[in-house]
Design a protein around this motif. Sequence first.
Motif, PDB file in Angstrom:
ATOM      1  N   GLN A 398       0.831  -1.202   0.000  1.00 30.33           N
ATOM      2  CA  GLN A 398       0.000   0.000   0.000  1.00 30.33           C
ATOM      3  C   GLN A 398       0.865   1.252   0.000  1.00 30.33           C
ATOM      4  OE1 GLN A 398      -3.026  -1.897   3.088  1.00 30.33           O
ATOM      5  NE2 GLN A 398      -3.904  -0.034   2.252  1.00 30.33           N
ATOM      6  N   VAL A 399       2.037   1.140  -0.603  1.00 36.18           N
ATOM      7  CA  VAL A 399       2.947   2.279  -0.706  1.00 36.18           C
ATOM      8  C   VAL A 399       3.646   2.234  -2.058  1.00 36.18           C
ATOM      9  CG1 VAL A 399       4.820   0.991   0.435  1.00 36.18           C
ATOM     10  CG2 VAL A 399       4.897   3.493   0.359  1.00 36.18           C
ATOM     11  N   VAL A 400       3.807   3.404  -2.657  1.00 36.16           N
ATOM     12  CA  VAL A 400       4.572   3.572  -3.897  1.00 36.16           C
ATOM     13  C   VAL A 400       5.622   4.626  -3.615  1.00 36.16           C
ATOM     14  CG1 VAL A 400       4.510   4.298  -6.302  1.00 36.16           C
ATOM     15  CG2 VAL A 400       2.639   2.945  -5.367  1.00 36.16           C
ATOM     16  N   ARG A 401       6.865   4.336  -3.948  1.00 39.14           N
ATOM     17  CA  ARG A 401       7.958   5.273  -3.698  1.00 39.14           C
ATOM     18  C   ARG A 401       8.448   5.850  -5.019  1.00 39.14           C
ATOM     19  NH1 ARG A 401       8.471   1.530   0.543  1.00 39.14           N
ATOM     20  NH2 ARG A 401       8.505   2.585   2.566  1.00 39.14           N
ATOM     21  N   LEU A 402       8.383   7.160  -5.111  1.00 34.94           N
ATOM     22  CA  LEU A 402       8.842   7.884  -6.289  1.00 34.94           C
ATOM     23  C   LEU A 402       9.928   8.850  -5.835  1.00 34.94           C
ATOM     24  CD1 LEU A 402       5.384   8.708  -7.930  1.00 34.94           C
ATOM     25  CD2 LEU A 402       6.895   6.792  -8.454  1.00 34.94           C
ATOM     26  N   GLY A 403      11.193   8.441  -5.975  1.00 33.77           N
ATOM     27  CA  GLY A 403      12.299   9.255  -5.481  1.00 33.77           C
ATOM     28  C   GLY A 403      12.252   9.332  -3.970  1.00 33.77           C
ATOM     29  N   GLU A 404      12.215  10.537  -3.433  1.00 34.32           N
ATOM     30  CA  GLU A 404      12.133  10.727  -1.992  1.00 34.32           C
ATOM     31  C   GLU A 404      10.683  10.779  -1.506  1.00 34.32           C
ATOM     32  OE1 GLU A 404      14.368  14.174  -0.935  1.00 34.32           O
ATOM     33  OE2 GLU A 404      16.275  13.098  -0.927  1.00 34.32           O
ATOM     34  N   ASP A 405       9.742  10.742  -2.422  1.00 32.07           N
ATOM     35  CA  ASP A 405       8.325  10.778  -2.045  1.00 32.07           C
ATOM     36  C   ASP A 405       7.813   9.371  -1.775  1.00 32.07           C
ATOM     37  OD1 ASP A 405       8.468  13.453  -2.452  1.00 32.07           O
ATOM     38  OD2 ASP A 405       7.389  13.467  -4.354  1.00 32.07           O
ATOM     39  N   ILE A 407       4.305   7.474  -1.280  1.00 32.69           N
ATOM     40  CA  ILE A 407       2.869   7.645  -1.507  1.00 32.69           C
ATOM     41  C   ILE A 407       2.141   6.447  -0.912  1.00 32.69           C
ATOM     42  CG2 ILE A 407       1.115   8.191  -3.208  1.00 32.69           C
ATOM     43  CD1 ILE A 407       3.478  10.105  -3.307  1.00 32.69           C
ATOM     44  N   VAL A 408       1.329   6.668   0.113  1.00 30.87           N
ATOM     45  CA  VAL A 408       0.544   5.591   0.720  1.00 30.87           C
ATOM     46  C   VAL A 408      -0.924   5.784   0.333  1.00 30.87           C
ATOM     47  CG1 VAL A 408       2.123   5.270   2.645  1.00 30.87           C
ATOM     48  CG2 VAL A 408       0.246   6.881   2.877  1.00 30.87           C
ATOM     49  N   PHE A 409      -1.661   4.696   0.292  1.00 32.72           N
ATOM     50  CA  PHE A 409      -3.061   4.764  -0.132  1.00 32.72           C
ATOM     51  C   PHE A 409      -3.872   3.720   0.613  1.00 32.72           C
ATOM     52  CE2 PHE A 409      -0.433   2.384  -3.089  1.00 32.72           C
ATOM     53  CZ  PHE A 409      -1.041   1.144  -3.103  1.00 32.72           C
ATOM     54  N   TRP A 410      -5.152   4.027   0.830  1.00 34.80           N
ATOM     55  CA  TRP A 410      -6.059   3.091   1.496  1.00 34.80           C
ATOM     56  C   TRP A 410      -7.492   3.495   1.152  1.00 34.80           C
ATOM     57  CZ3 TRP A 410      -3.679   7.196   3.682  1.00 34.80           C
ATOM     58  CH2 TRP A 410      -4.428   8.088   4.449  1.00 34.80           C
ATOM     59  N   THR A 411      -8.451   2.687   1.577  1.00 40.00           N
ATOM     60  CA  THR A 411      -9.862   2.965   1.313  1.00 40.00           C
ATOM     61  C   THR A 411     -10.618   3.091   2.630  1.00 40.00           C
ATOM     62  OG1 THR A 411     -10.276   0.581   1.099  1.00 40.00           O
ATOM     63  CG2 THR A 411      -9.861   1.819  -0.927  1.00 40.00           C
ATOM     64  N   ASP A 412     -11.873   3.520   2.532  1.00 37.82           N
ATOM     65  CA  ASP A 412     -12.641   3.768   3.755  1.00 37.82           C
ATOM     66  C   ASP A 412     -13.230   2.498   4.356  1.00 37.82           C
ATOM     67  OD1 ASP A 412     -14.486   3.268   1.803  1.00 37.82           O
ATOM     68  OD2 ASP A 412     -15.863   4.879   2.345  1.00 37.82           O
ATOM     69  N   ARG A 413     -13.111   1.377   3.665  1.00 38.48           N
ATOM     70  CA  ARG A 413     -13.610   0.116   4.215  1.00 38.48           C
ATOM     71  C   ARG A 413     -12.863  -1.045   3.559  1.00 38.48           C
ATOM     72  NH1 ARG A 413     -17.862   2.419   1.274  1.00 38.48           N
ATOM     73  NH2 ARG A 413     -18.566   1.294  -0.599  1.00 38.48           N
ATOM     74  N   ALA A 414     -12.932  -2.199   4.203  1.00 41.75           N
ATOM     75  CA  ALA A 414     -12.254  -3.380   3.666  1.00 41.75           C
ATOM     76  C   ALA A 414     -12.955  -3.830   2.394  1.00 41.75           C
ATOM     77  CB  ALA A 414     -12.268  -4.511   4.704  1.00 41.75           C
TER      78      ALA A 414
END
Length: 740
Positions: A398-405, A407-414
């Motif tokens: 649930q994470v994407v790394r672009l250089g020093e950034d 980026i984490v992502f998730w949703t409001d429910r399973a």
Amino acid sequence: MYLTELYRFYERMTQDPQSGMPPEGMSAEAIHFALVIGEDGSLKGVHDLRDSKGKPLRRFVPAAVSRSSNVAANFLWDKTSYVLGIDGRDDSCPSPEKRQAFLALHHERFDACPDRHAKALLAFLDHWRPEMLHSLPERQALLGSRLVFQLEGEDRFLHEEPAMDAGPATGSAEISFALVIAEDGSLRSVRDLRDSKGKPRKMSVPAARRQKKELLPNMLWDEAAYVLGVDGKDDTRPSPETAAAFHALHRKLLQDADDRHARALLAFLDRWQPEMLQSLPERQALLDSNLVFRLQGEEGFLHEHPALQRIWLDNLDGQECPQGQCLVTGREGPILKVHPVIKGVIGAQTSGARLISFTCNSFQSFGKEQSENAPVSPRAARGYTTALNYLLQKEHKQVVRLGEDSIVFWTDRACAEESLLGALFDGLDATEQTQDNALLHKVRSLLTAMACGRPVSEEDSIDTSVRFFVLGLAPNAARLGVRLWVTDTFGNLLQRFGRWYRDLAIERPNGSTPKYPSLKQILLDLAPKKKSRQDSVSATNKNNHDHKDASPPKIKQTFTALGGQLLRSILLGRAWPQSMYTAALQRIHANKNVTYYRAALIKAHLCDTTAKGATMSLDKEEQNKGYRLGRLFAVLEKAQTDALGSVNASLRERYIGAASTRPCLVFPQLLKTAQFHISKSAKQHPGYDIRFSRLVGEIMDGMTVFPPVLSLEDQGRFMLGYYHQHNALYQKKTADDAEN
């Protein structure tokens, strides 16, 4: 706000024991070895907890302390320098300060604990000497590793033993009975917890609050004098002061709790009268006993219920914290001054960095100190930091790394859409590596629908109403900066990704190139190459992986500069960044290569910024001079290749930069040179010169002079025309093409 959504994500995940989210008071740490000790404190062995590749696996352990240069020990686990007193790099270099800190912490917690696990651990720590490490065959592997403890002959680790949960909020007590109550507060029965010899059961309970003769009740357990309001020696003698103190404490802490366990306990305390003890057959045994509570029909005790445990922890935190309104929960209560650290952001301090931190007086206002300027309760602070640490762990995808950034992502429910969100960021190639055929089929169907502009149907089994959250973090010394915060429905996200893939869609030179490239693949192709000598591989063969020789520092710089802008444009539905288009042209000029990814980026930019747009494949009706000159350049390069084969410096490598910017200075000479190439090929292939002249005439129809300069837009169309014509020249001829 992202703190609120992170906290809600934490609350949701902790309800599922299989989610991998650390429970309250725990953290997930990479553990290498377990020290197996005997009850006499001797070291019996070293249990390797790493996987087959030697990689440590994450396990739940008591929450890690925050330390940068400070000496602070973790509870029941730590690095070799703390546990064994040996520096992490040299087995001959002792670390006495760290070992003493580890030893002092556990003596403070367990000196009064009668449990055999605690006694074995203290015996080991007292007996161990750093020089003993030399006799262990695992001594080199142990250096710099994280260690836990295990008692010989048992499967659980010491930090998993209930009796060893001796944190500041937890204690151990001898419990004799459990009062089983109904939701209406009535007493249903009394359960005897003693063993066959009448000995009370030792249980982990909220830490005792009183010393000597203080009138301080305990939380969710206590003596009969406090719980039932009767003297510990005489069942006819009431004890109103202790009962009132017990009642007041629980009324204060539980009256606002939206939990049926809390309501049931308060109802019992309101209904109970000391004289009711006379009707109980266990009345004599209950006197002077420690009691706990249990809700009818459930197995666990009330003090083990997560919601009530959180209330107790918040109460402990509030004893040393200022009071205020939490920005996350909106509730009045204690405010945490120093927040826990977040680990896993590339470029930040290895010991962790804080998302909320006020380190200078200029950041403060209204006389408030530290994080009082952004008030967050201890419970919410632990929740959002635990959630972020979970999302930043690569294994959760649930994470994407672009250089020093990061980026984490998730949703409001399973939901399944959460895994699809990662596939959209990582691309189809990364999804194929998961070997999840169901997910792979759904991702392919979804990407095809988006690229074709088709709305998601019921057959896709996608819930477009699911809300998604994307948070971009960047390092900033000891703190973290927020680069990106986006929230919307999954349906809107699909539409925006569909626009991206439609704009990016272009004819592929061969089957090995991905139809739906990921952000990383595109950004890698824009990174400067490490080698100065230019690659002479044909643009239609292996030029689609020009990033293999990219320099790691340059890759990081490119990802940091362009990754955030590009992702922000996709997620927010904005215009594609001009810097992306410029970077693609710069890489072509530098590497002398029009790759699949660069041509796709140019096409996407032209579709987004011009009314005319651009086509996926060769457009013979296009009259733009830049596009036509790009086609002509590809034809001239083909003539050279047909006549001379592979050469050290092809036409593309020598002239593509000048031809795309100052055509009038280059093309007259190129056309003159091409006559020699045509003559040579015509000798071997009769009619070659006729076909060539026909194609050149078709391209230059109506063009009498070459323009002195091409604008930035026309330079992009030049590269697109070159790419399209180059692909067309190397495609297999059909029967109709052969006749013409």
